[in-house]
Design a protein around this motif. Structure first.
Motif, PDB file in Angstrom:
ATOM      1  N   ALA A   1       0.828  -1.208  -0.019  1.00  0.00           N
ATOM      2  CA  ALA A   1       0.110   0.050   0.075  1.00  0.00           C
ATOM      3  C   ALA A   1       0.915   1.209   0.044  1.00  0.00           C
ATOM      4  O   ALA A   1       0.425   2.061  -0.759  1.00  0.00           O
ATOM      5  N   ALA A   2       2.051   1.209   0.912  1.00  0.00           N
ATOM      6  CA  ALA A   2       2.797   2.343   0.934  1.00  0.00           C
ATOM      7  C   ALA A   2       3.561   2.678  -0.474  1.00  0.00           C
ATOM      8  O   ALA A   2       3.748   3.596  -0.998  1.00  0.00           O
ATOM      9  N   GLY A   3       4.062   1.575  -0.888  1.00  0.00           N
ATOM     10  CA  GLY A   3       4.473   1.452  -2.265  1.00  0.00           C
ATOM     11  C   GLY A   3       3.842   2.096  -3.525  1.00  0.00           C
ATOM     12  O   GLY A   3       4.185   2.824  -4.332  1.00  0.00           O
ATOM     13  N   ALA A   4       2.520   1.541  -3.310  1.00  0.00           N
ATOM     14  CA  ALA A   4       1.651   2.087  -4.431  1.00  0.00           C
ATOM     15  C   ALA A   4       1.318   3.740  -4.233  1.00  0.00           C
ATOM     16  O   ALA A   4       1.176   4.306  -5.410  1.00  0.00           O
ATOM     17  N   VAL A   5       1.223   4.241  -3.005  1.00  0.00           N
ATOM     18  CA  VAL A   5       1.105   5.730  -2.738  1.00  0.00           C
ATOM     19  C   VAL A   5       2.282   6.288  -3.257  1.00  0.00           C
ATOM     20  O   VAL A   5       2.160   7.502  -3.904  1.00  0.00           O
ATOM     21  N   LEU A   6       3.504   5.594  -3.298  1.00  0.00           N
ATOM     22  CA  LEU A   6       4.768   6.284  -3.709  1.00  0.00           C
ATOM     23  C   LEU A   6       4.532   6.378  -5.218  1.00  0.00           C
ATOM     24  O   LEU A   6       5.147   7.468  -5.724  1.00  0.00           O
ATOM     25  N   VAL A   7       4.087   5.272  -5.657  1.00  0.00           N
ATOM     26  CA  VAL A   7       3.835   5.462  -7.276  1.00  0.00           C
ATOM     27  C   VAL A   7       3.109   6.356  -7.940  1.00  0.00           C
ATOM     28  O   VAL A   7       3.439   6.874  -8.795  1.00  0.00           O
ATOM     29  N   GLY A   8       1.829   6.643  -7.017  1.00  0.00           N
ATOM     30  CA  GLY A   8       1.030   7.752  -7.500  1.00  0.00           C
ATOM     31  C   GLY A   8       1.725   9.072  -7.301  1.00  0.00           C
ATOM     32  O   GLY A   8       1.549   9.883  -8.433  1.00  0.00           O
ATOM     33  N   ILE A   9       2.230   9.467  -6.258  1.00  0.00           N
ATOM     34  CA  ILE A   9       3.059  10.592  -6.094  1.00  0.00           C
ATOM     35  C   ILE A   9       4.247  10.714  -7.102  1.00  0.00           C
ATOM     36  O   ILE A   9       4.211  11.847  -7.905  1.00  0.00           O
ATOM     37  N   LEU A  10       4.871   9.734  -7.249  1.00  0.00           N
ATOM     38  CA  LEU A  10       6.043   9.831  -8.493  1.00  0.00           C
ATOM     39  C   LEU A  10       5.308  10.093  -9.669  1.00  0.00           C
ATOM     40  O   LEU A  10       5.968  11.018 -10.501  1.00  0.00           O
ATOM     41  N   GLU A  11       4.261   9.279 -10.061  1.00  0.00           N
ATOM     42  CA  GLU A  11       3.650   9.577 -11.290  1.00  0.00           C
ATOM     43  C   GLU A  11       3.144  10.983 -11.640  1.00  0.00           C
ATOM     44  O   GLU A  11       3.236  11.581 -12.604  1.00  0.00           O
ATOM     45  N   ALA A  12       2.493  11.490 -10.604  1.00  0.00           N
ATOM     46  CA  ALA A  12       2.039  13.136 -10.477  1.00  0.00           C
ATOM     47  C   ALA A  12       3.114  14.041 -10.998  1.00  0.00           C
ATOM     48  O   ALA A  12       3.002  14.872 -11.613  1.00  0.00           O
ATOM     49  N   PHE A  13       4.297  13.996 -10.038  1.00  0.00           N
ATOM     50  CA  PHE A  13       5.459  14.849 -10.180  1.00  0.00           C
ATOM     51  C   PHE A  13       6.202  14.633 -11.594  1.00  0.00           C
ATOM     52  O   PHE A  13       6.461  15.523 -12.004  1.00  0.00           O
ATOM     53  N   SER A  14       5.985  13.304 -11.949  1.00  0.00           N
ATOM     54  CA  SER A  14       6.746  13.079 -13.303  1.00  0.00           C
ATOM     55  C   SER A  14       5.877  13.529 -14.451  1.00  0.00           C
ATOM     56  O   SER A  14       6.737  14.224 -15.447  1.00  0.00           O
TER      57      SER A  14
END
Length: 345
Positions: A298-311
């Motif tokens: 779950a924490a990794g998935a949230v990290l993916v979402g934030i990384l995607e947004a800033f990317s």
């Protein structure tokens, strides 16, 4: 980039990450219990969103026809099994759950579908149409291969993914769909302004995660799934049906996928193949958790979402590449930190 833009990107990342967290946890659940890497998880995201969109627009979704078709296939398999073992005691239940109820739901959908109906009732009807597909697909595809290797199950999952994607194209067409927002308005939290729909998505995902935690920790069926995940052979020895566990697992996974699709339908245009990419991002989160840890996934998935947004702000053309490249250091780290163990069976 200034502070306000960073807050907007962070908000988008958290909203997307909440959806990816649900899907990542569903993938971990399916893998730990059945050893299946459930690639078609994303297809049920699309099914959920597009079924709801068609109901909202007063059209009968193709999933209403797919459910009786899958039920008929299950009935045929159970008939063959009854002939083989010379025991037909389970057939009446199969007839009711796989033929009578799906046909009743098809009739209800045709009679009920209309743009004047409540969005919440349409959502409930869409869930009722999609969730039974989980145990049916498990019975048709995965139950006969329950003892196969992980590689074989992975290949089968790829085949199921392509089959469901083709059916989605036939049922929903190539155009994109959206649904009305479940809630409207805006709220100011600190320095950020959140839309009510975004808060609804994050809050609903949090409630579903808490509900899953309570299910696994407090209920008999949840503990049975945990036991099966730890040791399939041991679970059978103490009387836990691994077939029941697999069927229940797929029911939960499909329910999570369909619910996730309905949550994102008001904030993004969904196409017949959109779910695959969303499911892959949930899979990245599951990989970060090693396909065994729910909190880390779950924490990794949230990290993916934030990384995607800033990317998407700094390098929008390469945002997908950046997100999926995250798998490489995770896999390298796990390859050095884990030890090889043979399958128990």
């Amino acid at each position: 980039m200034d502070f306000s833009i960073a807050l907007i990107l962070l908000q988008d990342g958290i909203v997307n990450g909440a959806i990816y967290a649900l899907l990542g946890m569903a993938l971990v659940l399916v893998f730990t219990v059945t050893r299946v890497i459930f690639i078609p998880q994303g297809e049920f995201v699309a099914f959920g969103a597009l079924t709801l969109a068609m109901l909202v627009n007063g059209r009968v979704p193709g999933t209403a026809y797919l459910l009786p078709l899958l039920g008929a296939m299950v009935l045929v398999l159970e008939l063959l099994r009854a002939v083989r073992i010379r025991n037909a005691s389970a057939l009446p239940k199969v007839l009711v759950t796989c033929v009578v109820i799906p046909l009743a739901l098809l009739w209800l959908t045709k009679a009920y579908a209309g743009p004047e109906n409540s969005l919440w009732l349409n959502m409930l009807l869409a869930l009722v149409l999609i969730i039974p597909m989980g145990p049916m697909i498990y019975r048709i595809v995965y139950q006969p291969l329950a003892e196969a290797s992980v590689l074989v199950l992975l290949i089968v999952s790829v085949a199921v993914h392509f089959a469901l994607t083709g059916l989605a194209l036939v049922f929903f067409g190539a155009e994109g769909w959206r649904t009305p927002a479940f809630v409207s308005g805006q709220f100011t939290l600190g320095a950020a302004t959140w839309s009510a729909q975004s808060l609804f998505v994050v809050g609903t995902c949090a409630l579903l995660i808490v509900a899953l935690a309570l299910f696994f920790g407090k209920t008999l069926y949840g503990r049975a799934l945990r036991a099966t995940a730890v040791n399939r052979r041991g679970a059978r020895l103490v009387g836990i049906s691994t077939t029941m566990s697999g069927s229940l697992t797929f029911t939960l996974a499909v329910a999570i996928g369909a619910m996730s699709g309905m949550l994102i339908a008001p904030i993004t245009t969904v196409y017949y193949d959109t779910g695959f990419l969303i499911g892959l991002k949930g899979f990245v989160g599951a990989i970060i958790g090693g396909l065994v840890s729910y909190p880390i996934a779950a924490a990794g998935a949230v990290l993916v979402g934030i990384l995607e947004a800033f990317s998407s702000f700094w390098a929008s053309a390469y945002k997908e590449v950046i997100v999926f490249t995250l798998i490489i250091p995770v896999l390298v780290w796990r390859s050095f930190s884990s030890h090889h163990t043979d399958d128990e069976e």
